[in-house]
Design a protein around this motif. Structure first.
Motif, PDB file in Angstrom:
ATOM      1  N   LEU A   1       0.842  -1.200   0.000  1.00 21.79           N
ATOM      2  CA  LEU A   1       0.000   0.000   0.000  1.00 21.79           C
ATOM      3  C   LEU A   1       0.877   1.250   0.000  1.00 21.79           C
ATOM      4  O   LEU A   1       0.946   1.930  -1.003  1.00 21.79           O
ATOM      5  N   ARG A   2       1.498   1.587   1.137  1.00 19.81           N
ATOM      6  CA  ARG A   2       2.498   2.659   1.224  1.00 19.81           C
ATOM      7  C   ARG A   2       3.440   2.230   2.331  1.00 19.81           C
ATOM      8  O   ARG A   2       3.028   1.523   3.257  1.00 19.81           O
TER       9      ARG A   2
ATOM     10  N   GLU B   1       2.718   7.845   9.094  1.00 20.11           N
ATOM     11  CA  GLU B   1       1.456   7.186   8.720  1.00 20.11           C
ATOM     12  C   GLU B   1       0.488   7.119   9.903  1.00 20.11           C
ATOM     13  O   GLU B   1      -0.716   7.117   9.730  1.00 20.11           O
TER      14      GLU B   1
ATOM     15  N   GLY C   1       3.574  15.225   7.888  1.00 19.10           N
ATOM     16  CA  GLY C   1       4.256  14.973   6.622  1.00 19.10           C
ATOM     17  C   GLY C   1       4.161  13.528   6.185  1.00 19.10           C
ATOM     18  O   GLY C   1       3.408  12.729   6.744  1.00 19.10           O
ATOM     19  N   ALA C   2       4.938  13.221   5.144  1.00 22.48           N
ATOM     20  CA  ALA C   2       4.935  11.877   4.569  1.00 22.48           C
ATOM     21  C   ALA C   2       6.290  11.654   3.910  1.00 22.48           C
ATOM     22  O   ALA C   2       7.012  12.611   3.637  1.00 22.48           O
TER      23      ALA C   2
ATOM     24  N   LEU D   1       8.038  10.201   0.637  1.00 15.46           N
ATOM     25  CA  LEU D   1       7.792   9.804  -0.742  1.00 15.46           C
ATOM     26  C   LEU D   1       8.996   9.044  -1.290  1.00 15.46           C
ATOM     27  O   LEU D   1      10.064   9.034  -0.683  1.00 15.46           O
ATOM     28  N   ARG D   2       8.819   8.474  -2.472  1.00 16.81           N
ATOM     29  CA  ARG D   2       9.925   7.839  -3.188  1.00 16.81           C
ATOM     30  C   ARG D   2      11.072   8.843  -3.364  1.00 16.81           C
ATOM     31  O   ARG D   2      10.828  10.018  -3.632  1.00 16.81           O
TER      32      ARG D   2
ATOM     33  N   SER E   1      13.733  11.219  -4.810  1.00 14.47           N
ATOM     34  CA  SER E   1      13.647  11.936  -6.081  1.00 14.47           C
ATOM     35  C   SER E   1      14.586  11.334  -7.124  1.00 14.47           C
ATOM     36  O   SER E   1      14.360  11.444  -8.309  1.00 14.47           O
ATOM     37  N   VAL E   2      15.659  10.698  -6.646  1.00 18.28           N
ATOM     38  CA  VAL E   2      16.618  10.103  -7.580  1.00 18.28           C
ATOM     39  C   VAL E   2      16.183   8.709  -8.035  1.00 18.28           C
ATOM     40  O   VAL E   2      16.901   8.052  -8.776  1.00 18.28           O
ATOM     41  N   ILE E   3      15.000   8.253  -7.541  1.00 18.29           N
ATOM     42  CA  ILE E   3      14.421   6.952  -7.867  1.00 18.29           C
ATOM     43  C   ILE E   3      15.198   5.793  -7.226  1.00 18.29           C
ATOM     44  O   ILE E   3      14.623   4.818  -6.784  1.00 18.29           O
TER      45      ILE E   3
ATOM     46  N   ASN F   1      12.106  10.602   1.001  1.00 17.86           N
ATOM     47  CA  ASN F   1      11.925  11.960   0.501  1.00 17.86           C
ATOM     48  C   ASN F   1      10.842  12.650   1.332  1.00 17.86           C
ATOM     49  O   ASN F   1       9.650  12.491   1.070  1.00 17.86           O
TER      50      ASN F   1
ATOM     51  N   PHE G   1       8.184  14.952   2.762  1.00 16.20           N
ATOM     52  CA  PHE G   1       7.275  15.933   2.170  1.00 16.20           C
ATOM     53  C   PHE G   1       6.299  16.448   3.217  1.00 16.20           C
ATOM     54  O   PHE G   1       5.753  15.676   3.991  1.00 16.20           O
TER      55      PHE G   1
END
Lengths: 225, 78
Positions: free
Chosen positions: A60-61, A97, A103-104, A106-107, A109-111, A149, A151
């Motif tokens: 899910l996340r 979560e 905040g959260a 994320l993936r 930015s450089v993948i 990442n 956010f």
């Protein structure tokens, strides 16, 4: 006085042993181990650690399923009562979560998965977790994550900065995090989430010992050791 | 009742996956793609008694992270 701490293990946690070893090295007492399915925490805890890993396979996340597991209801309740909670890497994701931290994550930015030692700047050296550092001190701590990442919306970021709740900042751009934030505190200062792994920088054989002061700070604040 | 929940990143939230997909499409020679945003589709099969409010609650409490994501609930005629 002993330092009574617990390490929570979720299915897919893989830094729980590292965390337990670090806590034992610093405090001299082996932490209690708690399973995600437990409904209650042991009585009288001084400190709770949520370790790194890939709880529930990041389904899910990252951290989403773990943050809804039975033990997390008890962790949220304990955190709201003022018990210190440290979440590292996946533990940080679980904290955002669960709503304990804003905040959260994320993936990157450089993948790519980023796995290396990074320089952090200690932004707040007055918290329960960071009093053993100097403000502005640069420390070397390993990171190992794909989703680090950080956010949050601009208003939240401004509030975090204004309230001194940015504990650590990357000295360089590592993963695209907003304002290079590596670790944040909750409003009361008893919950810290961070992507870098202080428990992996405890002994000289780890390549550095800059993580040790974090655990020592907490212990000193809690039991006056 | 079949329900589809479409979860997407809020506008303004960086989407590295979407960017990688975009880059890959360009690598395959597809031109004219302005932007790619990747999301998630969750299909549920629920009892007819499940209310709209309950579905909304499921999205807010678990299926979407309201800090970074929006969701849209679509009921599928069967």
């Amino acid at each position: 006085m002993t330092f009574c701490c617990a390490v929570v293990t979720f299915p897919g946690s893989n830094c729980d042993r590292d965390m337990a070893v670090a806590l034992e090295k610093v405090s001299g007492t082996a932490p209690l181990r708690v399973w995600h399915g437990d409904a209650d925490l042991p009585e009288g805890l001084d400190f709770i650690a949520l370790p790194g890993g890939f709880s529930y396979g990041d389904y899910l996340r990252c951290g989403a399923i773990a943050s809804r597991s039975p033990i997390m209801r008890a962790v949220v309740e304990a955190a709201n009562r003022g018990v210190p909670v440290l979440g590292v890497c996946n533990g940080f994701q679980v904290l955002t979560e669960s709503g304990l931290l804003p905040g959260a994550l994320l993936r990157n930015s450089v993948i790519r998965f980023v796995c290396r030692d990074v320089k952090l700047r200690v932004e707040n050296a007055q918290s329960l977790f960071t009093s053993g550092y100097e403000a502005g001190q640069e420390i070397l701590i390993p990171v190992a994550h794909h989703d680090g990442n950080y956010f949050a919306d601009e208003a939240t970021l401004d509030r975090l900065e204004g309230e001194g709740r940015v504990a650590f900042r990357y000295a360089e751009d590592v993963n695209g995090s907003s304002r290079q934030i590596a670790g944040v505190l909750n409003g009361a200062g008893n919950v810290l989430g961070m992507m870098p792994h202080p428990e992996r920088a405890i002994e000289a054989t780890h390549g550095g010992t800059d993580g040790r002061a974090l655990f020592e700070s907490a212990m000193k604040a809690l039991v006056g050791a | 009742m079949k329900v589809r929940v479409h979860v997407s990143l809020k506008p303004g939230v960086l989407d590295p996956q979407g960017r990688a997909i975009h880059h890959s499409l360009e690598g395959l020679g597809f031109s004219g793609v302005n932007e790619v945003r990747a999301g998630r589709l969750i299909e549920l099969d629920v009892a007819d008694s499940v209310t709209d409010e309950a579905l909304d609650d499921m999205c807010r409490k678990l299926l979407a992270n309201m800090v970074i994501e929006n969701y849209r609930i679509e009921k599928v005629a069967t």
